[in-house]
Structure formats: structure tokens, C-alpha cells
Design a protein around this motif. Structure first.
Motif, PDB file in Angstrom:
ATOM      1  N   ASP A 136       0.602  -1.231  -0.144  1.00  0.00           N
ATOM      2  CA  ASP A 136      -0.115  -0.301  -0.426  1.00  0.00           C
ATOM      3  C   ASP A 136       0.919   1.438   0.332  1.00  0.00           C
ATOM      4  O   ASP A 136       1.799   1.404   0.817  1.00  0.00           O
ATOM      5  CB  ASP A 136      -0.602   0.124   1.285  1.00  0.00           C
ATOM      6  CG  ASP A 136      -2.310   0.476   1.408  1.00  0.00           C
ATOM      7  OD1 ASP A 136      -1.803   2.127   0.632  1.00  0.00           O
ATOM      8  OD2 ASP A 136      -3.318   0.437   1.391  1.00  0.00           O
ATOM      9  N   PRO A 137       0.693   1.768  -0.781  1.00  0.00           N
ATOM     10  CA  PRO A 137       1.589   3.765  -1.059  1.00  0.00           C
ATOM     11  C   PRO A 137       1.415   4.108   0.189  1.00  0.00           C
ATOM     12  O   PRO A 137       2.335   4.577   0.475  1.00  0.00           O
ATOM     13  CB  PRO A 137       1.161   4.330  -2.179  1.00  0.00           C
ATOM     14  CG  PRO A 137       0.698   3.389  -2.466  1.00  0.00           C
ATOM     15  CD  PRO A 137      -0.019   2.820  -1.803  1.00  0.00           C
ATOM     16  N   ASP A 138       0.409   4.065   0.684  1.00  0.00           N
ATOM     17  CA  ASP A 138       0.376   4.819   2.077  1.00  0.00           C
ATOM     18  C   ASP A 138       0.976   4.039   3.326  1.00  0.00           C
ATOM     19  O   ASP A 138       0.703   4.820   4.668  1.00  0.00           O
ATOM     20  CB  ASP A 138      -1.198   4.236   2.329  1.00  0.00           C
ATOM     21  CG  ASP A 138      -1.377   6.307   1.560  1.00  0.00           C
ATOM     22  OD1 ASP A 138      -1.380   6.823   1.109  1.00  0.00           O
ATOM     23  OD2 ASP A 138      -3.194   6.261   2.054  1.00  0.00           O
ATOM     24  N   GLY A 139       1.207   2.979   3.517  1.00  0.00           N
ATOM     25  CA  GLY A 139       2.105   2.595   4.266  1.00  0.00           C
ATOM     26  C   GLY A 139       2.942   2.837   5.318  1.00  0.00           C
ATOM     27  O   GLY A 139       3.904   3.454   3.708  1.00  0.00           O
ATOM     28  N   GLN A 140       3.160   2.820   5.884  1.00  0.00           N
ATOM     29  CA  GLN A 140       4.689   2.642   6.810  1.00  0.00           C
ATOM     30  C   GLN A 140       5.349   2.018   7.532  1.00  0.00           C
ATOM     31  O   GLN A 140       6.383   1.792   8.555  1.00  0.00           O
ATOM     32  CB  GLN A 140       4.253   4.150   7.572  1.00  0.00           C
ATOM     33  CG  GLN A 140       3.881   5.580   6.816  1.00  0.00           C
ATOM     34  CD  GLN A 140       3.692   6.441   7.504  1.00  0.00           C
ATOM     35  OE1 GLN A 140       4.412   6.676   8.782  1.00  0.00           O
ATOM     36  NE2 GLN A 140       2.323   7.191   7.310  1.00  0.00           N
ATOM     37  N   GLY A 141       5.223   0.665   6.957  1.00  0.00           N
ATOM     38  CA  GLY A 141       5.054  -0.151   7.891  1.00  0.00           C
ATOM     39  C   GLY A 141       6.633  -0.189   8.074  1.00  0.00           C
ATOM     40  O   GLY A 141       7.772  -1.128   9.566  1.00  0.00           O
ATOM     41  N   ALA A 142       7.817   0.567   7.454  1.00  0.00           N
ATOM     42  CA  ALA A 142       9.238   0.039   7.949  1.00  0.00           C
ATOM     43  C   ALA A 142       8.756   1.092   9.411  1.00  0.00           C
ATOM     44  O   ALA A 142      10.829   0.775  10.045  1.00  0.00           O
ATOM     45  CB  ALA A 142      10.033   0.816   6.414  1.00  0.00           C
ATOM     46  N   ASP A 143       9.112   1.735   9.061  1.00  0.00           N
ATOM     47  CA  ASP A 143       9.008   2.844  10.986  1.00  0.00           C
ATOM     48  C   ASP A 143       7.246   2.256  11.661  1.00  0.00           C
ATOM     49  O   ASP A 143       7.959   2.697  12.951  1.00  0.00           O
ATOM     50  CB  ASP A 143       8.917   4.209   9.904  1.00  0.00           C
ATOM     51  CG  ASP A 143       9.138   4.394   9.638  1.00  0.00           C
ATOM     52  OD1 ASP A 143      10.254   4.479   9.515  1.00  0.00           O
ATOM     53  OD2 ASP A 143       9.033   4.998   8.423  1.00  0.00           O
ATOM     54  N   ILE A 144       6.813   1.665  11.943  1.00  0.00           N
ATOM     55  CA  ILE A 144       5.877   1.932  12.729  1.00  0.00           C
ATOM     56  C   ILE A 144       5.149   0.453  12.483  1.00  0.00           C
ATOM     57  O   ILE A 144       4.918  -0.568  11.476  1.00  0.00           O
ATOM     58  CB  ILE A 144       3.803   2.135  12.337  1.00  0.00           C
ATOM     59  CG1 ILE A 144       4.120   3.589  12.048  1.00  0.00           C
ATOM     60  CG2 ILE A 144       3.178   1.991  12.553  1.00  0.00           C
ATOM     61  CD1 ILE A 144       2.963   4.660  11.254  1.00  0.00           C
ATOM     62  N   LYS A 145       5.855  -0.445  13.671  1.00  0.00           N
ATOM     63  CA  LYS A 145       5.473  -2.159  13.745  1.00  0.00           C
ATOM     64  C   LYS A 145       4.706  -2.307  14.652  1.00  0.00           C
ATOM     65  O   LYS A 145       4.126  -3.668  15.164  1.00  0.00           O
ATOM     66  CB  LYS A 145       6.610  -2.155  14.947  1.00  0.00           C
ATOM     67  CG  LYS A 145       7.923  -1.805  14.134  1.00  0.00           C
ATOM     68  CD  LYS A 145       7.849  -3.003  12.398  1.00  0.00           C
ATOM     69  CE  LYS A 145       9.345  -2.479  12.213  1.00  0.00           C
ATOM     70  NZ  LYS A 145       9.237  -3.359  10.459  1.00  0.00           N
ATOM     71  N   GLU A 146       2.973  -1.503  15.353  1.00  0.00           N
ATOM     72  CA  GLU A 146       2.550  -1.580  16.101  1.00  0.00           C
ATOM     73  C   GLU A 146       1.173  -1.047  16.073  1.00  0.00           C
ATOM     74  O   GLU A 146       1.597   0.257  14.946  1.00  0.00           O
ATOM     75  CB  GLU A 146       2.910  -1.456  17.110  1.00  0.00           C
ATOM     76  CG  GLU A 146       3.239  -0.407  18.421  1.00  0.00           C
ATOM     77  CD  GLU A 146       4.074   0.275  19.674  1.00  0.00           C
ATOM     78  OE1 GLU A 146       3.264   1.028  20.155  1.00  0.00           O
ATOM     79  OE2 GLU A 146       4.551  -0.843  19.790  1.00  0.00           O
ATOM     80  N   SER A 147      -0.211  -1.699  15.934  1.00  0.00           N
ATOM     81  CA  SER A 147      -1.340  -0.892  15.901  1.00  0.00           C
ATOM     82  C   SER A 147      -2.359  -0.082  17.493  1.00  0.00           C
ATOM     83  O   SER A 147      -3.112   1.181  16.377  1.00  0.00           O
ATOM     84  CB  SER A 147      -2.889  -1.754  15.018  1.00  0.00           C
ATOM     85  OG  SER A 147      -1.765  -2.372  13.871  1.00  0.00           O
ATOM     86  N   LYS A 148      -0.924  -0.375  18.577  1.00  0.00           N
ATOM     87  CA  LYS A 148      -2.151   0.407  19.344  1.00  0.00           C
ATOM     88  C   LYS A 148      -3.549  -0.138  19.932  1.00  0.00           C
ATOM     89  O   LYS A 148      -3.697   1.166  20.040  1.00  0.00           O
ATOM     90  CB  LYS A 148      -1.432   2.113  19.441  1.00  0.00           C
ATOM     91  CG  LYS A 148      -0.473   2.145  19.503  1.00  0.00           C
ATOM     92  CD  LYS A 148       0.183   4.025  19.313  1.00  0.00           C
ATOM     93  CE  LYS A 148       1.505   3.739  19.326  1.00  0.00           C
ATOM     94  NZ  LYS A 148       2.188   5.819  19.465  1.00  0.00           N
ATOM     95  N   ALA A 149      -3.791  -1.094  19.284  1.00  0.00           N
ATOM     96  CA  ALA A 149      -5.463  -1.274  19.562  1.00  0.00           C
ATOM     97  C   ALA A 149      -5.429  -2.689  20.088  1.00  0.00           C
ATOM     98  O   ALA A 149      -5.214  -3.659  19.517  1.00  0.00           O
ATOM     99  CB  ALA A 149      -5.925  -0.990  18.349  1.00  0.00           C
ATOM    100  N   HIS A 150      -5.888  -3.005  21.099  1.00  0.00           N
ATOM    101  CA  HIS A 150      -6.007  -5.327  21.195  1.00  0.00           C
ATOM    102  C   HIS A 150      -7.853  -4.433  21.481  1.00  0.00           C
ATOM    103  O   HIS A 150      -8.996  -3.754  20.881  1.00  0.00           O
ATOM    104  CB  HIS A 150      -6.477  -4.727  22.604  1.00  0.00           C
ATOM    105  CG  HIS A 150      -7.218  -5.670  23.709  1.00  0.00           C
ATOM    106  ND1 HIS A 150      -8.335  -6.108  23.815  1.00  0.00           N
ATOM    107  CD2 HIS A 150      -6.492  -7.102  24.126  1.00  0.00           C
ATOM    108  CE1 HIS A 150      -8.761  -7.245  23.875  1.00  0.00           C
ATOM    109  NE2 HIS A 150      -7.079  -7.690  23.919  1.00  0.00           N
TER     110      HIS A 150
END
Length: 197
Positions: A136-150
Motif C-alpha cells: 500500500d503506497p500509504d503504508g509505513q511498515g518500516a517505521d510503524i510496528k504496532e497498531s496500538k489497539a487491542h
């Protein structure tokens, strides 16, 4: 098998292996913690599957999940349904579906060109922010590893070659609080009508 075909097969296998490592464990029912990425994979040809591919060429995928126990350090999690096929090796995505509470959420992908069922590689829901840029062009997977949601996410259905039903749009959610409010309103209306009678 000539050298060209052998090389192509090897490259395909290498790409496949690379895809597998990017996904969460395949499951149809998973509880995510706040320090995990939302990554809910129900179909992966290189792992266990919870969805059966159709026998006809694939034109669309409609998937519905239930979310319970939602508790987040963010207002909402923007997610998409993703699917990869081995004809073009592209990753196809649905529109954004915003998860902001308990409820039932529906995702829909329509492919530009139908493809054979044996070319289907993956079907998964993922937090857009934790997606890799080739997903996804909007993805930032290299920098963000958690969704902060349970949350607990559970597969309700995954259907192929079906359009959304009347009144059901891709990305629609029916949060539990909303449904409870409708039930309450209906109950009040029934009581009011009985009083008039």
C-alpha cells in the motif's frame, strides 16, 4: 524444463517465501494486543488456510469479520483487505475500513481482471499504517510496528464473485453500540404504540 522456466519458478518461490514472512500467523480468530500490528491473514497458499478458493475465476472478494473487545490508544484503526495473486504479483486492496469499536465490518475488493483460482496467493486484513509500501503506497511498515489497539477479530465469511448486498456497502460497519441504539428505539416505538392502543 529449460533454464528460463527454472529461473522463473525459482524467483516466484523466493517472492512467495518473502510474502509469507510479512504476515501474521494464519487464523480465523485472533486477539491482537496493543503492541502488535493488526494483520489478520485467512488465506495463504504457503500456510494453513481458513478459506477455500472457488473453482471459477476470481473477480471479487467480499470478507466480513466481527470485532470485539476493542480498546485502543488511538481513536480508530484504518484497515484494508489485501489480496495478492501470482499473475501480476500485485497486491490489490479494498477501500479503507475504519475500526473504531466492537461490531461487524465488511470489506470488498474488485479486481480489474479476473484470474484463475490457482493464482490466488493471499487474503488478509491489515492496518494501513503498518503495511509495507509495496502492499500500500500509504503504508509505513518500516517505521510503524504496532497498531496500538487491542481487539479480537473473528472471520464471519469470505465470499468470491459476489457483489455487496443491497444496502451493504464495502467498508460498512455495524458497531454494537449502534445496533443496541436501534433495538432501544424500536422498543420505545413499540411501547408508545401499545400505549396509544
Amino acid at each position: 524444463m529449460n533454464l528460463k522456466k527454472l529461473t522463473a519458478a525459482f524467483l516466484s518461490a523466493a517472492m512467495c517465501f518473502g510474502c509469507v514472512s510479512a504476515f501474521a500467523e494464519n487464523t480465523d480468530d485472533y486477539e491482537f494486543d496493543k503492541d502488535e500490528p493488526i494483520d489478520f491473514c485467512v488465506y495463504n497458499i504457503w500456510a494453513e488456510n481458513f478459506v477455500t478458493a472457488p473453482t471459477a475465476d476470481i473477480k471479487t472478494i467480499k470478507m466480513t469479520v466481527d470485532v470485539t473487545g476493542f480498546d485502543a490508544d488511538v481513536d480508530a484503526v484504518n484497515t484494508k483487505l489485501y489480496s495478492r495473486e501470482s499473475v501480476t504479483w500485485e497486491t490489490h486492496a479494498s477501500d479503507i475500513v475504519t475500526i473504531n469499536g466492537d461490531g461487524t465490518y465488511t470489506y470488498f475488493i474488485s479486481f480489474d481482471e479476473a484470474f484463475a483460482p490457482d493464482k490466488l496467493c493471499t487474503i488478509y486484513i491489515k492496518d494501513v499504517l503498518v503495511a509495507l509500501t509495496d502492499e500500500d503506497p500509504d503504508g509505513q511498515g518500516a517505521d510503524i510496528k504496532e497498531s496500538k489497539a487491542h481487539m479480537n477479530m473473528k472471520l464471519v465469511s469470505c465470499e468470491f464473485n459476489k457483489e455487496p448486498s443491497a444496502g451493504e456497502n464495502a467498508g460498512d460497519a455495524a458497531p454494537a453500540a449502534y445496533l443496541a441504539a436501534l433495538v432501544a428505539i424500536a422498543g420505545i416505538a413499540m411501547v408508545a404504540s401499545k400505549k396509544k392502543a
